[in-house]
Design a protein around this motif. Structure first.
Motif, PDB file in Angstrom:
ATOM      1  N   ALA A 140      21.374   1.397   0.370  1.00 34.70           N
ATOM      2  CA  ALA A 140      21.390   2.379  -0.929  1.00 34.70           C
ATOM      3  C   ALA A 140      22.481   1.735  -1.854  1.00 34.70           C
ATOM      4  O   ALA A 140      22.266   2.039  -2.939  1.00 34.70           O
ATOM      5  N   ALA A 141      23.269   0.845  -1.252  1.00 33.62           N
ATOM      6  CA  ALA A 141      24.308   0.302  -2.317  1.00 33.62           C
ATOM      7  C   ALA A 141      23.794  -0.671  -3.053  1.00 33.62           C
ATOM      8  O   ALA A 141      24.024  -0.729  -4.499  1.00 33.62           O
ATOM      9  N   GLU A 142      22.834  -1.471  -2.824  1.00 31.17           N
ATOM     10  CA  GLU A 142      21.940  -2.242  -3.560  1.00 31.17           C
ATOM     11  C   GLU A 142      21.132  -1.795  -4.416  1.00 31.17           C
ATOM     12  O   GLU A 142      21.152  -2.316  -5.517  1.00 31.17           O
ATOM     13  N   ALA A 143      20.496  -0.637  -4.166  1.00 27.15           N
ATOM     14  CA  ALA A 143      19.721   0.065  -4.882  1.00 27.15           C
ATOM     15  C   ALA A 143      20.500   0.421  -6.198  1.00 27.15           C
ATOM     16  O   ALA A 143      20.151   0.378  -7.400  1.00 27.15           O
ATOM     17  N   ARG A 144      21.818   1.247  -6.106  1.00 24.72           N
ATOM     18  CA  ARG A 144      22.686   1.153  -7.064  1.00 24.72           C
ATOM     19  C   ARG A 144      23.185   0.245  -8.193  1.00 24.72           C
ATOM     20  O   ARG A 144      23.142   0.198  -9.165  1.00 24.72           O
ATOM     21  N   LEU A 145      23.569  -0.945  -7.319  1.00 26.70           N
ATOM     22  CA  LEU A 145      23.956  -1.980  -7.851  1.00 26.70           C
ATOM     23  C   LEU A 145      22.931  -2.709  -8.719  1.00 26.70           C
ATOM     24  O   LEU A 145      23.383  -2.843  -9.965  1.00 26.70           O
ATOM     25  N   HIS A 146      21.949  -2.807  -8.411  1.00 27.07           N
ATOM     26  CA  HIS A 146      20.869  -3.286  -9.267  1.00 27.07           C
ATOM     27  C   HIS A 146      19.969  -2.437 -10.219  1.00 27.07           C
ATOM     28  O   HIS A 146      19.119  -2.797 -11.137  1.00 27.07           O
ATOM     29  N   ASN A 147      19.984  -1.035  -9.944  1.00 26.54           N
ATOM     30  CA  ASN A 147      19.176  -0.100 -10.487  1.00 26.54           C
ATOM     31  C   ASN A 147      17.890  -0.606 -10.432  1.00 26.54           C
ATOM     32  O   ASN A 147      17.082  -0.423 -11.408  1.00 26.54           O
ATOM     33  N   TRP A 148      17.599  -0.624  -9.274  1.00 25.78           N
ATOM     34  CA  TRP A 148      15.812  -0.829  -9.114  1.00 25.78           C
ATOM     35  C   TRP A 148      15.514   0.009  -7.716  1.00 25.78           C
ATOM     36  O   TRP A 148      15.984   0.711  -7.090  1.00 25.78           O
ATOM     37  N   ASP A 149      14.118   0.313  -7.697  1.00 28.47           N
ATOM     38  CA  ASP A 149      13.522   1.022  -6.908  1.00 28.47           C
ATOM     39  C   ASP A 149      13.293   0.031  -5.598  1.00 28.47           C
ATOM     40  O   ASP A 149      12.796  -1.097  -5.716  1.00 28.47           O
ATOM     41  N   GLN A 150      13.546   0.596  -4.684  1.00 25.81           N
ATOM     42  CA  GLN A 150      13.600  -0.025  -3.229  1.00 25.81           C
ATOM     43  C   GLN A 150      12.970   0.645  -2.159  1.00 25.81           C
ATOM     44  O   GLN A 150      13.013   1.816  -1.970  1.00 25.81           O
ATOM     45  N   SER A 151      12.259   0.119  -1.108  1.00 25.99           N
ATOM     46  CA  SER A 151      11.632   0.371  -0.253  1.00 25.99           C
ATOM     47  C   SER A 151      13.056   1.004   0.828  1.00 25.99           C
ATOM     48  O   SER A 151      14.067   0.166   1.020  1.00 25.99           O
ATOM     49  N   PRO A 152      12.687   1.986   1.531  1.00 26.76           N
ATOM     50  CA  PRO A 152      13.960   2.437   2.390  1.00 26.76           C
ATOM     51  C   PRO A 152      14.157   1.956   3.673  1.00 26.76           C
ATOM     52  O   PRO A 152      14.436   2.557   4.586  1.00 26.76           O
ATOM     53  N   PHE A 153      13.789   0.492   3.644  1.00 26.14           N
ATOM     54  CA  PHE A 153      13.900  -0.177   5.084  1.00 26.14           C
ATOM     55  C   PHE A 153      14.015  -1.790   4.826  1.00 26.14           C
ATOM     56  O   PHE A 153      13.587  -1.689   3.556  1.00 26.14           O
TER      57      PHE A 153
ATOM     58  N   PRO B 212      15.805 -10.119  -1.579  1.00 27.71           N
ATOM     59  CA  PRO B 212      14.680  -9.072  -1.977  1.00 27.71           C
ATOM     60  C   PRO B 212      13.537  -9.734  -2.710  1.00 27.71           C
ATOM     61  O   PRO B 212      13.465 -10.633  -2.941  1.00 27.71           O
ATOM     62  N   MET B 213      12.484  -8.939  -2.481  1.00 23.89           N
ATOM     63  CA  MET B 213      11.035  -9.473  -2.937  1.00 23.89           C
ATOM     64  C   MET B 213      10.635  -8.402  -3.792  1.00 23.89           C
ATOM     65  O   MET B 213      10.495  -7.314  -3.353  1.00 23.89           O
ATOM     66  N   ARG B 214      10.139  -8.815  -4.717  1.00 20.56           N
ATOM     67  CA  ARG B 214       9.468  -7.624  -5.745  1.00 20.56           C
ATOM     68  C   ARG B 214       8.009  -7.758  -5.334  1.00 20.56           C
ATOM     69  O   ARG B 214       7.218  -8.887  -5.517  1.00 20.56           O
ATOM     70  N   LEU B 215       7.423  -6.745  -4.967  1.00 22.79           N
ATOM     71  CA  LEU B 215       6.280  -6.448  -4.510  1.00 22.79           C
ATOM     72  C   LEU B 215       5.286  -6.560  -5.790  1.00 22.79           C
ATOM     73  O   LEU B 215       5.325  -6.153  -6.783  1.00 22.79           O
ATOM     74  N   GLU B 216       3.993  -7.379  -5.277  1.00 26.81           N
ATOM     75  CA  GLU B 216       2.923  -7.726  -6.242  1.00 26.81           C
ATOM     76  C   GLU B 216       2.301  -6.243  -6.741  1.00 26.81           C
ATOM     77  O   GLU B 216       1.939  -5.329  -5.960  1.00 26.81           O
ATOM     78  N   GLY B 217       2.205  -6.088  -8.037  1.00 23.85           N
ATOM     79  CA  GLY B 217       1.579  -4.970  -8.504  1.00 23.85           C
ATOM     80  C   GLY B 217       2.344  -3.517  -8.392  1.00 23.85           C
ATOM     81  O   GLY B 217       1.973  -2.381  -8.476  1.00 23.85           O
ATOM     82  N   LYS B 218       3.804  -3.823  -7.913  1.00 20.74           N
ATOM     83  CA  LYS B 218       4.366  -2.510  -7.709  1.00 20.74           C
ATOM     84  C   LYS B 218       5.918  -2.597  -8.698  1.00 20.74           C
ATOM     85  O   LYS B 218       6.312  -4.121  -8.876  1.00 20.74           O
TER      86      LYS B 218
ATOM     87  N   ALA C 280       0.631  -1.304   0.056  1.00 18.71           N
ATOM     88  CA  ALA C 280       0.094  -0.031  -0.090  1.00 18.71           C
ATOM     89  C   ALA C 280       0.941   1.197  -0.106  1.00 18.71           C
ATOM     90  O   ALA C 280       0.324   2.364   0.262  1.00 18.71           O
ATOM     91  N   GLY C 281       2.267   1.195  -0.070  1.00 16.50           N
ATOM     92  CA  GLY C 281       3.067   2.365  -0.044  1.00 16.50           C
ATOM     93  C   GLY C 281       2.890   3.108  -1.196  1.00 16.50           C
ATOM     94  O   GLY C 281       1.948   3.077  -1.988  1.00 16.50           O
ATOM     95  N   PRO C 282       3.850   4.008  -1.417  1.00 17.48           N
ATOM     96  CA  PRO C 282       5.247   4.109  -0.772  1.00 17.48           C
ATOM     97  C   PRO C 282       5.343   4.631   0.769  1.00 17.48           C
ATOM     98  O   PRO C 282       4.290   5.370   1.193  1.00 17.48           O
TER      99      PRO C 282
END
Length: 258
Positions: free
Chosen positions: A184-197, A110-116, A59-61
């Motif tokens: 933050a490093a994982e977000a840059r490495l994979h170039n994907w949008d992440q939840s900040p927690f 990592p988990m790819r959130l359904e519908g997001k 239901a985020g972000p």
């Protein structure tokens, strides 16, 4: 000769030494008590936040400040090929009767959130390490389809001491074994949008080879109180030693007529 001169004026070195012992002992004892009280306050705050309504990651972000230490459910699909094994993590709650902590891994996946498009990192739990070969990882089952999990939100999975900074090992076919986790490093490495927690999964009765018996924040409080007692005892002994030796010297001087 009066008592003051015998105890202090004639024993300046002993007096200064006693004051140092007393100051160090009292200071360290107070510090240990403050640490215990801080843990108790944090645990009470965590319990209060966990009793609030359960949130949905889908239901985020969400901002970290909104959801920190709250219970949350997430629905999505794991990305096992991007998993990270965090090394040198002791078993959260040692087995009954064990006097030493067992070393192992936290499995970050990592988990790819359904519908997001967002990815949410999950601390799936703890598994023991192979003492003979560090790269022989525990056998863990990962569901291939969409799953629902529940956990508690944290900023990171906890840190251990690390010499220097390590670069991710992205060799094909080799597991990623790291000392610490950098969101933050994982977000840059994979170039994907992440939840900040991250979401630390709670025990769900799933036989997947991972333990999720997380230690409460009050773990170690009794130890802090025990340490505080030892430091205060040291300060008391330092004072009594200074006082008794001074009184004995005063008594001898009085008998000799000094």
């Amino acid at each position: 000769m009066n008592l003051f001169n015998t105890l202090i004026a004639k024993r300046l070195v002993a007096t200064v030494s006693a004051l140092l012992v007393i100051a160090i002992g009292c200071g360290a004892g107070i510090w240990q008590i403050n640490r215990a009280e801080t843990k108790i306050a944090l645990a009470a705050n965590l319990l209060a936040r966990q009793q609030m309504p359960i949130l949905s990651a889908n239901a985020g972000p969400w901002a970290l400040e909104e959801v920190s230490e709250r219970r949350m459910i997430a629905r999505g699909q794991y990305i096992p090929e991007a998993a990270i094994w965090l090394d040198n993590r002791p078993r959260p709650i040692p087995p009954v009767g064990s006097s030493s902590s067992q070393s192992g891994f936290y499995l970050m996946m990592p988990m790819r959130l359904e519908g997001k498009k967002d990815v949410l990192w999950i601390n799936r739990g703890w598994a023991p390490r192979n003492n003979e070969d560090r790269e022989v990882l525990p056998s863990v089952k990962t569901p291939s389809g969409v799953v629902n999990i529940e956990g508690i939100v944290f900023a990171h999975p906890g840190k251990v001491y690390e010499l220097g900074s390590s670069k991710p090992n992205l060799e094909t076919g080799k597991p990623r074994i790291e000392q610490n986790f950098d969101l933050a490093a994982e977000a840059r490495l994979h170039n994907w949008d992440q939840s900040p927690f991250i979401l630390r999964e709670v025990e769900a009765g799933i036989a997947d080879g991972l333990l999720r018996e997380w230690a409460p924040l009050t773990t170690g409080v009794d130890r802090h109180y025990a340490y505080a007692f030892q430091w205060f005892a040291l300060a008391t002994c330092g004072f009594l030693f200074w006082l008794i030796t001074g009184l004995r010297q005063y008594s001898r001087n009085s008998k000799n007529g000094d």
